[in-house]
Design a protein around this motif. Sequence first.
Motif, short mmCIF file in Angstrom:
data_model
loop_
_atom_site.label_atom_id
_atom_site.label_comp_id
_atom_site.label_asym_id
_atom_site.label_seq_id
_atom_site.Cartn_x
_atom_site.Cartn_y
_atom_site.Cartn_z
N PHE A 104 0.83 -1.20 0.00
CA PHE A 104 0.00 0.00 0.00
C PHE A 104 0.87 1.25 0.00
CE2 PHE A 104 -2.78 3.24 1.78
CZ PHE A 104 -3.97 3.00 1.10
N ALA A 105 1.94 1.25 0.77
CA ALA A 105 2.84 2.40 0.83
C ALA A 105 3.44 2.70 -0.54
CB ALA A 105 3.94 2.16 1.86
N ALA A 106 3.84 1.65 -1.24
CA ALA A 106 4.48 1.84 -2.55
C ALA A 106 3.50 2.23 -3.63
CB ALA A 106 5.21 0.55 -2.93
N GLU A 107 2.34 1.57 -3.65
CA GLU A 107 1.41 1.75 -4.76
C GLU A 107 0.45 2.92 -4.58
OE1 GLU A 107 1.64 0.18 -7.49
OE2 GLU A 107 3.12 -1.31 -6.87
N VAL A 108 0.14 3.26 -3.34
CA VAL A 108 -0.87 4.30 -3.09
C VAL A 108 -0.28 5.52 -2.39
CG1 VAL A 108 -3.04 4.82 -1.93
CG2 VAL A 108 -2.71 2.59 -3.02
N VAL A 109 0.38 5.31 -1.26
CA VAL A 109 0.82 6.44 -0.44
C VAL A 109 1.81 7.32 -1.19
CG1 VAL A 109 1.87 7.15 1.73
CG2 VAL A 109 0.46 5.08 1.65
N GLY A 110 2.83 6.71 -1.78
CA GLY A 110 3.84 7.49 -2.48
C GLY A 110 3.27 8.37 -3.58
N PRO A 111 2.52 7.80 -4.52
CA PRO A 111 1.96 8.63 -5.60
C PRO A 111 0.99 9.71 -5.12
CG PRO A 111 1.96 6.32 -6.24
CD PRO A 111 2.34 6.36 -4.79
N ILE A 112 0.17 9.41 -4.11
CA ILE A 112 -0.77 10.41 -3.61
C ILE A 112 -0.02 11.55 -2.92
CG2 ILE A 112 -2.58 10.86 -1.92
CD1 ILE A 112 -3.71 9.58 -4.36
N ARG A 113 1.01 11.22 -2.17
CA ARG A 113 1.80 12.27 -1.54
C ARG A 113 2.47 13.16 -2.58
NH1 ARG A 113 5.47 11.24 3.57
NH2 ARG A 113 5.48 13.52 3.23
N GLN A 114 2.98 12.55 -3.62
CA GLN A 114 3.58 13.35 -4.69
C GLN A 114 2.55 14.25 -5.34
OE1 GLN A 114 6.77 13.69 -5.58
NE2 GLN A 114 6.09 15.20 -7.11
N PHE A 115 1.35 13.74 -5.56
CA PHE A 115 0.29 14.54 -6.16
C PHE A 115 -0.10 15.71 -5.28
CE2 PHE A 115 -4.34 15.18 -6.99
CZ PHE A 115 -4.20 15.75 -8.25
N SER A 116 -0.02 15.53 -3.95
CA SER A 116 -0.43 16.60 -3.04
C SER A 116 0.54 17.77 -3.03
CB SER A 116 -0.60 16.06 -1.62
OG SER A 116 0.65 15.73 -1.04
N THR A 117 1.63 17.68 -3.78
CA THR A 117 2.54 18.82 -3.94
C THR A 117 2.20 19.64 -5.18
OG1 THR A 117 4.19 17.59 -5.24
CG2 THR A 117 4.38 17.47 -2.85
N VAL A 118 1.16 19.24 -5.90
CA VAL A 118 0.76 19.94 -7.13
C VAL A 118 -0.33 20.95 -6.80
CG1 VAL A 118 -0.24 19.66 -9.43
CG2 VAL A 118 1.32 17.92 -8.53
N ASN A 119 -0.14 22.20 -7.19
CA ASN A 119 -1.15 23.24 -7.00
C ASN A 119 -2.18 23.16 -8.13
OD1 ASN A 119 -0.66 24.78 -4.65
ND2 ASN A 119 1.12 25.73 -5.61
N ILE A 120 -3.40 22.82 -7.80
CA ILE A 120 -4.48 22.81 -8.79
C ILE A 120 -5.46 23.94 -8.53
CG2 ILE A 120 -6.43 21.51 -9.72
CD1 ILE A 120 -4.92 18.98 -9.23
N ALA A 121 -6.00 23.99 -7.33
CA ALA A 121 -6.98 25.04 -7.00
C ALA A 121 -6.92 25.30 -5.51
CB ALA A 121 -8.39 24.60 -7.40
N GLY A 122 -6.66 26.55 -5.15
CA GLY A 122 -6.60 26.92 -3.75
C GLY A 122 -6.44 28.41 -3.60
#
Length: 410
Positions: A104-122
């Motif tokens: 789960f850490a490799a397949e889900v946590v890592g990619p989601i954490r990386q995505f959370s560094t992307v500014n989309i709307a805020g």
Amino acid sequence: MDVLEPVSSAKVDRTEPSAPDKGIAICLSGGGYRAMLFHVGALWRLQEFGYLNSTASAPHAGRYGPLARISSVSGGSITSAHVALRWPRLATDDASADVRSAAFAAEVVGPIRQFSTVNIAGLNFAAILKMIGAIVLPGSVNSYVTRAYRRHLYGKASLQDLPDVPRFVINASNLQSGALWRFSKPYIWDWRVGQIKNPTMALARAVAASSAFPPPLSPARFSFLDSDYVTGTGGVGHDDLQRPPYTTRVRLSDGGVYDNLGLETAWKHYQTILVSDAGKPFQFEPKPWSDWLSLALRVNGCMDNQVRSLRVRPLIAAFPPGATGPSARNGCYWGIGTDISFYSCQGRLPCPVDKTAKIAAVPTDLAKKSEATQEQLINWGYAVCDAAIRTYVDSTLPAPSGFPYRRGVG
């Protein structure tokens, strides 16, 4: 009548079975990146427990049945859709808790954490500039969000790339019919408008519709042919909307507008319900602003708080101990604003309420999150899910050895 079902649809929606089936459904609420990361922590703990297992040999299948459905809205749909694409690699069958956790850490946590560094709307300068550009250039803000999801998470995946089991349901709200619009592998469906079978729509578009927070990210616009729909699947003789423009020019908004817990499609069908709620707790305001923008946001917050309360209260009342009757369910609810001391299990992780309250107050947006914020949100989701499951679902499960990340909850 089910207290969780609107009066107008309870009498005519034929998708509701006479009694719920044995099986587990997980519901993931909205809340932007805050929800996306909080749910990652909760699912991480469920993965270690063996609940992310859709086979008859699942560790808890004998008692509750296997995992049958994951229903999500808004920020929860970002996480859910990514989990769906990585499902074959999560290796839950006949694996140890440590192996399941590592997968789960490799397949889900890592990619989601990386995505959370992307500014989309805020509400930050970089995100606002991007949104202004999306408004000025051809297309729409929601199209811009779709492109970001496609580029960073989902690629060219379509709804047909979702697994058959468990069923992943990505929920949006239909601004025309006022009903729930659900995206899944076997069909797209609004019970008033009709059903489209075996849709090949891009997964990024479905998630962007589910997370089209109003007003800045709405509406999500879709064009269909009237012939795309299965005849006679809309309205069922009552307020039949299976006709243009309802069928051909569809306008959707955030799934949380209709169902901010992603609960409805799960509650109708399954006996065991696990609800992860990352909705921002309602804040009292002694002197509300009177300008139109601030007032609109405040009114929207008040309405969301009331809708959430109307769903949460009967939900909790339906769980053991002592729950009886047709509305009774197995399962539990945990929220980002919960005081972990409310759960009676032994070995709870240390989560002081003054610290978790700060985590719960993280803004509802799609803006970059710092490393500390990411880890605190994941840790809190992990800890409160653990406490809820071991208090209300299975007291024999082992207590956690610690947080996923050393910084705890702050």
